[in-house]
Design a protein around this motif. Sequence first.
Motif, PDB file in Angstrom:
ATOM      1  N   ILE A 199      36.567  37.057  43.797  1.00 13.07           N
ATOM      2  CA  ILE A 199      37.040  38.257  44.496  1.00 13.07           C
ATOM      3  C   ILE A 199      37.836  37.852  45.734  1.00 13.07           C
ATOM      4  N   LYS A 200      37.310  36.907  46.505  1.00 15.01           N
ATOM      5  CA  LYS A 200      38.006  36.453  47.716  1.00 15.01           C
ATOM      6  C   LYS A 200      39.331  35.785  47.386  1.00 15.01           C
ATOM      7  N   ARG A 201      39.354  34.959  46.346  1.00 12.31           N
ATOM      8  CA  ARG A 201      40.603  34.304  45.938  1.00 12.31           C
ATOM      9  C   ARG A 201      41.665  35.321  45.539  1.00 12.31           C
ATOM     10  N   THR A 202      41.246  36.345  44.825  1.00 16.56           N
ATOM     11  CA  THR A 202      42.169  37.381  44.378  1.00 16.56           C
ATOM     12  C   THR A 202      42.772  38.126  45.572  1.00 16.56           C
ATOM     13  N   VAL A 203      41.945  38.494  46.539  1.00 18.83           N
ATOM     14  CA  VAL A 203      42.431  39.223  47.713  1.00 18.83           C
ATOM     15  C   VAL A 203      43.341  38.327  48.554  1.00 18.83           C
ATOM     16  N   ARG A 204      42.949  37.082  48.741  1.00 17.68           N
ATOM     17  CA  ARG A 204      43.795  36.151  49.515  1.00 17.68           C
ATOM     18  C   ARG A 204      45.156  35.955  48.853  1.00 17.68           C
ATOM     19  N   GLU A 205      45.169  35.853  47.542  1.00 15.09           N
ATOM     20  CA  GLU A 205      46.423  35.680  46.813  1.00 15.09           C
ATOM     21  C   GLU A 205      47.319  36.907  46.987  1.00 15.09           C
ATOM     22  N   TRP A 206      46.748  38.097  46.888  1.00 14.26           N
ATOM     23  CA  TRP A 206      47.523  39.315  47.101  1.00 14.26           C
ATOM     24  C   TRP A 206      48.113  39.318  48.514  1.00 14.26           C
ATOM     25  N   PHE A 207      47.277  38.982  49.506  1.00 14.56           N
ATOM     26  CA  PHE A 207      47.726  38.970  50.895  1.00 14.56           C
ATOM     27  C   PHE A 207      48.844  37.948  51.097  1.00 14.56           C
ATOM     28  N   ARG A 208      48.700  36.786  50.521  1.00 16.57           N
ATOM     29  CA  ARG A 208      49.688  35.715  50.663  1.00 16.57           C
ATOM     30  C   ARG A 208      51.054  36.169  50.150  1.00 16.57           C
ATOM     31  N   LEU A 209      51.062  36.874  49.034  1.00 17.14           N
ATOM     32  CA  LEU A 209      52.320  37.316  48.437  1.00 17.14           C
ATOM     33  C   LEU A 209      52.930  38.526  49.134  1.00 17.14           C
TER      34      LEU A 209
END
Length: 120
Positions: free
Chosen positions: A64-74
């Motif tokens: 879940i954290k990886r998914t949110v961080r990836e969205w934020f990064r993009l």
Amino acid sequence: MAYRFRRVHRLLKTDEFSSVFRLRGARSNLFFQVYAAPNTLGHARLGLVVGKKVAKRAVRRNYIKRTVREWFRLNQAELPACDFVVRARLAFGRDNRNDAVTALSALFAKLARCRASSSS
């Protein structure tokens, strides 16, 4: 634009999280609750909260954290200069990841509209 998620884009300390929670500028949906507070840094920062009540296994919480961080990064280039804390409300996996990402995008869009209307 370099799509990186460096240390300066993260909320790290307890008092940084507390200051965002204190303002109570939150929006929520089935998957997430997003808190926002303006900052003076000129760029957005992200903090994550994924509790054991949401997902018992660390593997699921980390996904879940990886998914949110990836969205934020993009998407950080389009975000206003605010501190955001994303609190997960419902666990998701690979099968419904797209629904969760869509829900997260909708919440950030709502917050951006709110910030724009309150500043004018």
